[in-house]
Design a protein around this motif. Structure first.
Motif, short mmCIF file in Angstrom:
data_model
loop_
_atom_site.label_atom_id
_atom_site.label_comp_id
_atom_site.label_asym_id
_atom_site.label_seq_id
_atom_site.Cartn_x
_atom_site.Cartn_y
_atom_site.Cartn_z
N LEU A 1 -9.97 17.85 5.18
CA LEU A 1 -10.88 17.24 4.22
C LEU A 1 -10.30 15.98 3.57
CD1 LEU A 1 -12.14 20.47 2.39
CD2 LEU A 1 -13.35 19.15 4.12
N GLY A 2 -8.98 15.93 3.42
CA GLY A 2 -8.35 14.80 2.74
C GLY A 2 -8.61 13.45 3.36
N LYS B 1 1.35 -4.80 5.71
CA LYS B 1 1.66 -5.67 4.57
C LYS B 1 1.10 -5.11 3.27
CE LYS B 1 1.79 -9.93 7.27
NZ LYS B 1 1.22 -11.30 7.43
N THR B 2 0.13 -4.20 3.35
CA THR B 2 -0.51 -3.72 2.14
C THR B 2 -0.17 -2.28 1.83
OG1 THR B 2 -2.49 -3.07 3.39
CG2 THR B 2 -2.46 -5.28 2.46
N LEU B 3 0.81 -1.70 2.53
CA LEU B 3 1.14 -0.30 2.25
C LEU B 3 1.73 -0.12 0.87
CD1 LEU B 3 2.65 0.97 5.61
CD2 LEU B 3 0.42 1.48 4.63
N ASP B 4 2.45 -1.13 0.36
CA ASP B 4 3.06 -1.00 -0.94
C ASP B 4 2.16 -1.50 -2.06
OD1 ASP B 4 5.09 -4.03 -0.84
OD2 ASP B 4 3.13 -3.55 0.00
N ARG B 5 0.94 -1.86 -1.75
CA ARG B 5 0.01 -2.35 -2.76
C ARG B 5 -1.08 -1.31 -2.96
NH1 ARG B 5 -1.04 -8.60 -0.88
NH2 ARG B 5 1.16 -9.29 -0.90
N ALA B 6 -1.29 -0.95 -4.16
CA ALA B 6 -2.32 0.04 -4.46
C ALA B 6 -3.62 -0.66 -4.73
CB ALA B 6 -1.92 0.87 -5.68
N PRO B 7 -4.77 -0.02 -4.44
CA PRO B 7 -6.04 -0.61 -4.78
C PRO B 7 -6.17 -0.78 -6.29
CG PRO B 7 -6.31 1.19 -3.22
CD PRO B 7 -4.89 1.20 -3.66
N ALA B 8 -7.08 -1.62 -6.70
CA ALA B 8 -7.20 -1.92 -8.11
C ALA B 8 -7.55 -0.69 -8.92
CB ALA B 8 -8.29 -2.99 -8.31
N SER B 9 -8.33 0.23 -8.35
CA SER B 9 -8.74 1.43 -9.06
C SER B 9 -7.75 2.56 -8.95
CB SER B 9 -10.10 1.90 -8.55
OG SER B 9 -10.06 2.16 -7.17
N TRP C 1 -5.13 12.85 2.71
CA TRP C 1 -5.58 11.63 2.04
C TRP C 1 -4.55 10.51 2.20
CZ3 TRP C 1 -7.75 12.01 -3.68
CH2 TRP C 1 -8.41 10.82 -3.98
N LEU C 2 -3.29 10.84 1.92
CA LEU C 2 -2.23 9.83 2.01
C LEU C 2 -1.94 9.45 3.47
CD1 LEU C 2 0.10 11.32 -0.73
CD2 LEU C 2 -1.02 9.10 -0.83
N LEU C 3 -2.01 10.42 4.36
CA LEU C 3 -1.77 10.12 5.78
C LEU C 3 -2.81 9.16 6.33
CD1 LEU C 3 -0.18 10.68 8.39
CD2 LEU C 3 -1.70 12.65 8.77
N ALA C 4 -4.07 9.42 6.05
CA ALA C 4 -5.13 8.52 6.51
C ALA C 4 -5.03 7.15 5.86
CB ALA C 4 -6.49 9.15 6.23
N PRO D 1 -8.94 4.66 -0.53
CA PRO D 1 -7.57 4.82 0.01
C PRO D 1 -6.53 4.74 -1.10
CG PRO D 1 -8.42 2.63 0.49
CD PRO D 1 -9.56 3.40 -0.11
N LEU D 2 -5.45 5.50 -0.91
CA LEU D 2 -4.35 5.52 -1.87
C LEU D 2 -3.18 4.70 -1.34
CD1 LEU D 2 -4.33 9.30 -2.86
CD2 LEU D 2 -5.44 7.41 -4.06
N ALA D 3 -2.23 4.44 -2.23
CA ALA D 3 -1.00 3.75 -1.84
C ALA D 3 0.04 4.79 -1.46
CB ALA D 3 -0.48 2.89 -2.99
#
Length: 198
Positions: free
Chosen positions: A121-122, A189-197, A178-181, A130-132
Motif C-alpha cells: 500500500l505504501g 539530483k533530487t533525492l536529498d531535496r524534500a517536496p515543499a509540503s 512509501w520511501l522505496l517508491a 513523494p517523500l525525501a
C-alpha cells in the motif's frame, strides 16, 4: 609603378574577402542553445515515471502478500506448499503468532503479514506525495512504533498481541514502501531535496 601598386592592392582585397571572418578577440561565439522541455512536459513525464515505478512496486509486494495468504484461501495445494517453503527462510511461522482461518494458517506471522500489506500500500502514497528518502525522520516515524512494540512485549508479555504486531507491521511496511517508491521514482539530483509540503 602606379599600375603595379593598383594590381597588388586589388589582390590583397580579393584574398582578404576570401578569408573566413574571425570573431574579435575577447568575444566567444555563442553555442547554439539546446531546447529544454517545457515545465509542463517535464512534470507530466515525472508523473508518468512515478506512477509506473510506484505501481510496479505495489504490484510486486501485493503478489508476495497474496502468496503468503495462499495456505488460507488455497489449502492443500501446490501453491500453499510453495508459499510455506519460500517464507520458511523469512519468517519463524510459529502457529501461535500467525493469523488463520478454519484451521489453516498464513505462511507468515502476524507482523510479517502486516509488513507485506504495508509494502503493497505504501508505494501508492508516493504517487500523490513523494517523500525525501534521505531524511532520517521518515524512517524513524515508520520503524519506532514496531520497535517499541517489540521491546514492550519482552518487558510486558500482555502487550504481545497479534493485532498489535500486525498493526505496527503495517505501519512500518507502509513507510517502507512509501520511501522505496519515492527513492526509485525520483531523479538522483533530487533525492536529498524534500517536496515543499514534506
Amino acid at each position: 609603378a602606379p599600375r603595379r601598386s593598383r594590381r597588388a592592392s586589388g589582390r590583397r582585397l580579393r584574398s582578404a574577402s576570401r578569408r573566413p571572418r574571425r570573431a574579435p578577440r575577447g568575444r566567444l561565439r555563442s553555442a547554439p542553445e539546446r531546447r529544454r522541455p517545457a515545465p509542463g512536459r517535464r512534470i507530466a513525464l515525472g508523473s508518468v515515471r512515478r506512477v509506473g515505478v510506484a505501481g510496479a512496486i505495489a504490484a510486486w509486494f501485493a503478489v508476495i502478500a497474496i502468496l503468503a495468504a495462499a495456505p488460507v484461501f488455497a489449502p492443500d495445494t501446490a501453491l500453499a506448499i510453495i508459499a510455506r517453503v519460500v517464507f520458511s527462510g523469512l519468517c519463524h511461522q510459529i502457529p501461535e503468532r500467525s493469523f488463520g482461518h478454519d484451521g489453516h494458517l498464513l505462511a507468515v506471522c502476524a507482523r510479517c503479514a502486516g509488513i507485506y500489506a504495508g509494502l503493497a500500500l505504501g508505494p501508492l502514497l508516493a504517487i500523490a506525495h513523494p517523500l525525501a528518502p534521505r531524511r532520517a525522520r521518515w524512517w524513524l516515524i515508520g520503524a519506532v512504533p514496531m520497535a517499541t512494540q517489540v521491546v514492550l512485549a519482552w518487558i510486558w508479555p500482555a502487550l504481545d498481541l497479534g493485532w498489535l504486531r500486525a498493526l505496527t507491521g503495517i505501519w512500518a511496511g507502509l513507510f517502507g514502501g512509501w520511501l522505496l517508491a519515492s527513492a526509485l521514482s525520483a531523479p538522483l539530483k533530487t533525492l536529498d531535496r524534500a517536496p515543499a509540503s514534506a
